[in-house]
Design a protein around this motif. Sequence first.
Motif, PDB file in Angstrom:
ATOM      1  N   GLY A 129      35.415  40.790  32.882  1.00 12.64           N
ATOM      2  CA  GLY A 129      34.845  39.453  32.803  1.00 12.64           C
ATOM      3  C   GLY A 129      33.468  39.494  32.174  1.00 12.64           C
ATOM      4  O   GLY A 129      32.671  40.383  32.454  1.00 12.64           O
ATOM      5  N   ILE A 130      33.199  38.522  31.314  1.00 16.21           N
ATOM      6  CA  ILE A 130      31.889  38.385  30.682  1.00 16.21           C
ATOM      7  C   ILE A 130      31.069  37.422  31.537  1.00 16.21           C
ATOM      8  O   ILE A 130      31.506  36.299  31.816  1.00 16.21           O
ATOM      9  N   TYR A 131      29.889  37.898  31.985  1.00 16.56           N
ATOM     10  CA  TYR A 131      29.031  37.046  32.813  1.00 16.56           C
ATOM     11  C   TYR A 131      28.715  35.761  32.089  1.00 16.56           C
ATOM     12  O   TYR A 131      28.543  35.757  30.883  1.00 16.56           O
ATOM     13  N   THR A 132      28.689  34.635  32.719  1.00 14.57           N
ATOM     14  CA  THR A 132      28.722  34.447  34.153  1.00 14.57           C
ATOM     15  C   THR A 132      30.130  34.067  34.618  1.00 14.57           C
ATOM     16  O   THR A 132      30.680  34.688  35.527  1.00 14.57           O
ATOM     17  N   ARG A 133      30.732  33.078  34.029  1.00 11.30           N
ATOM     18  CA  ARG A 133      31.991  32.565  34.573  1.00 11.30           C
ATOM     19  C   ARG A 133      33.226  33.353  34.164  1.00 11.30           C
ATOM     20  O   ARG A 133      34.294  33.172  34.730  1.00 11.30           O
ATOM     21  N   GLY A 134      33.090  34.254  33.224  1.00 14.91           N
ATOM     22  CA  GLY A 134      34.214  35.128  32.896  1.00 14.91           C
ATOM     23  C   GLY A 134      34.532  36.099  34.019  1.00 14.91           C
ATOM     24  O   GLY A 134      35.673  36.537  34.175  1.00 14.91           O
ATOM     25  N   VAL A 135      33.529  36.423  34.823  1.00 14.53           N
ATOM     26  CA  VAL A 135      33.729  37.376  35.926  1.00 14.53           C
ATOM     27  C   VAL A 135      34.634  36.783  37.010  1.00 14.53           C
ATOM     28  O   VAL A 135      35.654  37.387  37.352  1.00 14.53           O
ATOM     29  N   PRO A 136      34.329  35.598  37.555  1.00 16.36           N
ATOM     30  CA  PRO A 136      35.266  35.048  38.542  1.00 16.36           C
ATOM     31  C   PRO A 136      36.631  34.729  37.937  1.00 16.36           C
ATOM     32  O   PRO A 136      37.656  34.856  38.616  1.00 16.36           O
ATOM     33  N   LEU A 137      36.663  34.349  36.663  1.00 22.32           N
ATOM     34  CA  LEU A 137      37.958  34.118  36.013  1.00 22.32           C
ATOM     35  C   LEU A 137      38.782  35.400  35.975  1.00 22.32           C
ATOM     36  O   LEU A 137      39.991  35.376  36.216  1.00 22.32           O
ATOM     37  N   ALA A 138      38.137  36.526  35.676  1.00 19.32           N
ATOM     38  CA  ALA A 138      38.846  37.809  35.642  1.00 19.32           C
ATOM     39  C   ALA A 138      39.414  38.145  37.018  1.00 19.32           C
ATOM     40  O   ALA A 138      40.549  38.622  37.133  1.00 19.32           O
ATOM     41  N   HIS A 139      38.648  37.888  38.067  1.00 14.75           N
ATOM     42  CA  HIS A 139      39.136  38.150  39.429  1.00 14.75           C
ATOM     43  C   HIS A 139      40.303  37.224  39.787  1.00 14.75           C
ATOM     44  O   HIS A 139      41.291  37.671  40.386  1.00 14.75           O
ATOM     45  N   LEU A 140      40.196  35.959  39.423  1.00 15.65           N
ATOM     46  CA  LEU A 140      41.292  35.018  39.690  1.00 15.65           C
ATOM     47  C   LEU A 140      42.553  35.440  38.940  1.00 15.65           C
ATOM     48  O   LEU A 140      43.666  35.380  39.475  1.00 15.65           O
ATOM     49  N   LEU A 141      42.377  35.873  37.712  1.00 17.64           N
ATOM     50  CA  LEU A 141      43.500  36.332  36.898  1.00 17.64           C
ATOM     51  C   LEU A 141      44.129  37.593  37.492  1.00 17.64           C
ATOM     52  O   LEU A 141      45.358  37.709  37.574  1.00 17.64           O
ATOM     53  N   ALA A 142      43.297  38.523  37.931  1.00 17.44           N
ATOM     54  CA  ALA A 142      43.801  39.751  38.558  1.00 17.44           C
ATOM     55  C   ALA A 142      44.600  39.423  39.816  1.00 17.44           C
ATOM     56  O   ALA A 142      45.667  40.009  40.056  1.00 17.44           O
ATOM     57  N   ASN A 143      44.101  38.485  40.611  1.00 17.12           N
ATOM     58  CA  ASN A 143      44.830  38.067  41.814  1.00 17.12           C
ATOM     59  C   ASN A 143      46.183  37.465  41.459  1.00 17.12           C
ATOM     60  O   ASN A 143      47.185  37.713  42.128  1.00 17.12           O
ATOM     61  N   GLN A 144      46.204  36.674  40.395  1.00 14.79           N
ATOM     62  CA  GLN A 144      47.452  36.040  39.965  1.00 14.79           C
ATOM     63  C   GLN A 144      48.452  37.094  39.478  1.00 14.79           C
ATOM     64  O   GLN A 144      49.637  37.036  39.807  1.00 14.79           O
ATOM     65  N   ILE A 145      47.983  38.065  38.716  1.00 12.93           N
ATOM     66  CA  ILE A 145      48.856  39.142  38.235  1.00 12.93           C
ATOM     67  C   ILE A 145      49.389  39.946  39.421  1.00 12.93           C
ATOM     68  O   ILE A 145      50.574  40.290  39.467  1.00 12.93           O
ATOM     69  N   GLU A 146      48.527  40.208  40.389  1.00 15.32           N
ATOM     70  CA  GLU A 146      48.951  40.946  41.581  1.00 15.32           C
ATOM     71  C   GLU A 146      50.023  40.174  42.353  1.00 15.32           C
ATOM     72  O   GLU A 146      51.001  40.760  42.823  1.00 15.32           O
ATOM     73  N   MET A 147      49.852  38.862  42.460  1.00 13.18           N
ATOM     74  CA  MET A 147      50.862  38.038  43.145  1.00 13.18           C
ATOM     75  C   MET A 147      52.200  38.087  42.411  1.00 13.18           C
ATOM     76  O   MET A 147      53.255  38.171  43.033  1.00 13.18           O
ATOM     77  N   LEU A 148      52.154  38.042  41.092  1.00 15.02           N
ATOM     78  CA  LEU A 148      53.382  38.006  40.301  1.00 15.02           C
ATOM     79  C   LEU A 148      54.065  39.367  40.198  1.00 15.02           C
ATOM     80  O   LEU A 148      55.290  39.456  40.210  1.00 15.02           O
ATOM     81  N   GLU A 149      53.279  40.433  40.081  1.00 11.83           N
ATOM     82  CA  GLU A 149      53.836  41.753  39.775  1.00 11.83           C
ATOM     83  C   GLU A 149      53.646  42.798  40.872  1.00 11.83           C
ATOM     84  O   GLU A 149      54.092  43.929  40.718  1.00 11.83           O
ATOM     85  N   LYS A 150      52.927  42.451  41.922  1.00 11.56           N
ATOM     86  CA  LYS A 150      52.681  43.388  43.037  1.00 11.56           C
ATOM     87  C   LYS A 150      51.987  44.666  42.565  1.00 11.56           C
ATOM     88  O   LYS A 150      52.298  45.761  43.015  1.00 11.56           O
TER      89      LYS A 150
END
Length: 177
Positions: A39-60
Amino acid sequence: MPNQVVEILSAEEIRRTLTRLASQVIEKTGDLSQLVLIGIYTRGVPLAHLLANQIEMLEKIKVAVGAIDVTFYRDDLDRIKTRTPAKTKIPFDLTGKTVVLVDDVIYKGRTVRAALNAVTEYGRPSVIRLLVLVDRGHRELPIHPDYTGKKLPTASEEQVKVYLQPVDGRDQVELLK
């Protein structure tokens, strides 16, 4: 001062957009064990975490997430407002990885150019891709996102504001006309 504020994405639309973007990253990546999100600071960082959580939910599968501050890599430091740099956090080697740079808005492309320079100090990825929530056009450099949440043609004097819960207490994208 803007004359008009127009909602571009609501909280629910941001959630759906991130789900779609996560699916696109999964489809294009292949070996998810080699995927890292930066994630690129500032708002890219929380977006990257949200995206990682979504990928984890979909793909375990757990996806590594880093954060990068590009302040000292910018070529327009003399034109932008001075700010205190954030701390880059990339606690892993990027060599051979599929890196997806994540940012909230792409405009002229200068932040992404700076991020590309900064990322190479942490290894030599096999590929670097770009994901943005909003692409507003007006590029000055030949940089284009691989994954785009919303294409939003804007006038150069307009502003796009992204608000995210971890930073701003709400999820919303607005256009300031």
